[in-house]
Design a protein around this motif. Structure first.
Motif, PDB file in Angstrom:
ATOM      1  N   TYR A   1     -61.665 -11.938   7.655  1.00 31.77           N
ATOM      2  CA  TYR A   1     -60.292 -11.155   6.262  1.00 31.77           C
ATOM      3  C   TYR A   1     -60.967  -9.670   6.161  1.00 31.77           C
ATOM      4  CZ  TYR A   1     -60.190 -16.732   5.411  1.00 31.77           C
ATOM      5  OH  TYR A   1     -60.198 -17.448   5.712  1.00 31.77           O
TER       6      TYR A   1
ATOM      7  N   LEU B   1     -57.509  -5.456   1.546  1.00 30.10           N
ATOM      8  CA  LEU B   1     -56.979  -4.518   0.976  1.00 30.10           C
ATOM      9  C   LEU B   1     -56.623  -4.250  -0.519  1.00 30.10           C
ATOM     10  CD1 LEU B   1     -54.181  -6.480   3.812  1.00 30.10           C
ATOM     11  CD2 LEU B   1     -55.322  -4.520   3.789  1.00 30.10           C
TER      12      LEU B   1
ATOM     13  N   ASP C   1     -54.905  -3.492  -4.047  1.00 26.78           N
ATOM     14  CA  ASP C   1     -53.678  -3.702  -4.346  1.00 26.78           C
ATOM     15  C   ASP C   1     -53.105  -2.772  -4.270  1.00 26.78           C
ATOM     16  OD1 ASP C   1     -55.815  -3.076  -6.536  1.00 26.78           O
ATOM     17  OD2 ASP C   1     -54.329  -4.278  -7.870  1.00 26.78           O
TER      18      ASP C   1
ATOM     19  N   HIS D   1     -51.347  -8.381  -6.563  1.00 23.73           N
ATOM     20  CA  HIS D   1     -51.539  -9.228  -5.699  1.00 23.73           C
ATOM     21  C   HIS D   1     -51.086 -10.713  -5.015  1.00 23.73           C
ATOM     22  CE1 HIS D   1     -55.181  -8.043  -7.828  1.00 23.73           C
ATOM     23  NE2 HIS D   1     -56.181  -9.292  -7.316  1.00 23.73           N
TER      24      HIS D   1
ATOM     25  N   ASN E   1     -51.671 -15.100   0.021  1.00 20.96           N
ATOM     26  CA  ASN E   1     -51.770 -15.783   1.731  1.00 20.96           C
ATOM     27  C   ASN E   1     -51.745 -17.404   2.030  1.00 20.96           C
ATOM     28  OD1 ASN E   1     -54.279 -16.113   2.233  1.00 20.96           O
ATOM     29  ND2 ASN E   1     -54.461 -13.165   1.714  1.00 20.96           N
TER      30      ASN E   1
ATOM     31  N   TRP F   1     -55.718 -14.404  -1.640  1.00 27.54           N
ATOM     32  CA  TRP F   1     -55.346 -13.028  -1.956  1.00 27.54           C
ATOM     33  C   TRP F   1     -55.808 -12.080  -0.694  1.00 27.54           C
ATOM     34  CZ3 TRP F   1     -51.736 -14.383  -5.614  1.00 27.54           C
ATOM     35  CH2 TRP F   1     -52.388 -15.397  -6.543  1.00 27.54           C
ATOM     36  N   ASN F   2     -54.323 -11.243  -0.584  1.00 27.61           N
ATOM     37  CA  ASN F   2     -54.367  -9.915   0.229  1.00 27.61           C
ATOM     38  C   ASN F   2     -55.725  -9.155  -0.919  1.00 27.61           C
ATOM     39  OD1 ASN F   2     -52.644  -9.673  -2.364  1.00 27.61           O
ATOM     40  ND2 ASN F   2     -51.949  -7.632  -1.222  1.00 27.61           N
ATOM     41  N   THR F   3     -55.450  -8.910  -1.542  1.00 25.19           N
ATOM     42  CA  THR F   3     -56.780  -8.444  -2.199  1.00 25.19           C
ATOM     43  C   THR F   3     -58.336  -9.046  -2.163  1.00 25.19           C
ATOM     44  OG1 THR F   3     -56.933  -8.907  -4.197  1.00 25.19           O
ATOM     45  CG2 THR F   3     -54.885  -7.078  -3.532  1.00 25.19           C
TER      46      THR F   3
END
Length: 108
Positions: free
Chosen positions: A19, A22, A24, A29, A32, A45-47
């Motif tokens: 993972y 990334l 925000d 947010h 995924n 979450w991408n963050t």
């Protein structure tokens, strides 16, 4: 760690990243759903952070799984079953499930 190697009497390791964090962008947010369907699992979450009341949320139709706000889960010191975001955009074909006794609090 996937393997060890030696070159010129120097040791090193090869590491696989599962993972990637990334940060925000503008407080956004993006869901995924890579781990499970639990809204409160950070790596979904991408963050790698569960959104709070100041974050904007996007739920894309392309996510691995769709989020569920569970009545027995929490994150960031939030009350159990209480999810938060500033705004939420659910793409056409995507969905958010809110269990009985849980709540999604949207600021705007």
């Amino acid at each position: 760690v996937t393997n060890f190697f030696s070159t010129n009497q120097k040791w090193g390791v090869s590491v696989q990243v599962y993972y990637k964090y990334l940060s925000d962008v503008n407080g956004i947010h993006v869901w995924n759903g890579k781990v499970d369907d639990d809204w409160f699992t950070p790596c979904n979450w991408n963050t790698s952070q569960v959104p709070d009341f100041s974050k904007n949320v996007i739920i894309p139709v392309s996510a691995v799984s769709m989020p569920t706000i569970k009545s027995n889960s929490s994150a960031n010191g939030q009350a159990v079953g209480q999810a938060y975001c500033n705004t939420i955009q659910v793409e056409n074909g995507a969905k958010v499930t809110i269990e009985n006794g849980a709540k999604l609090n949207v600021t705007q």
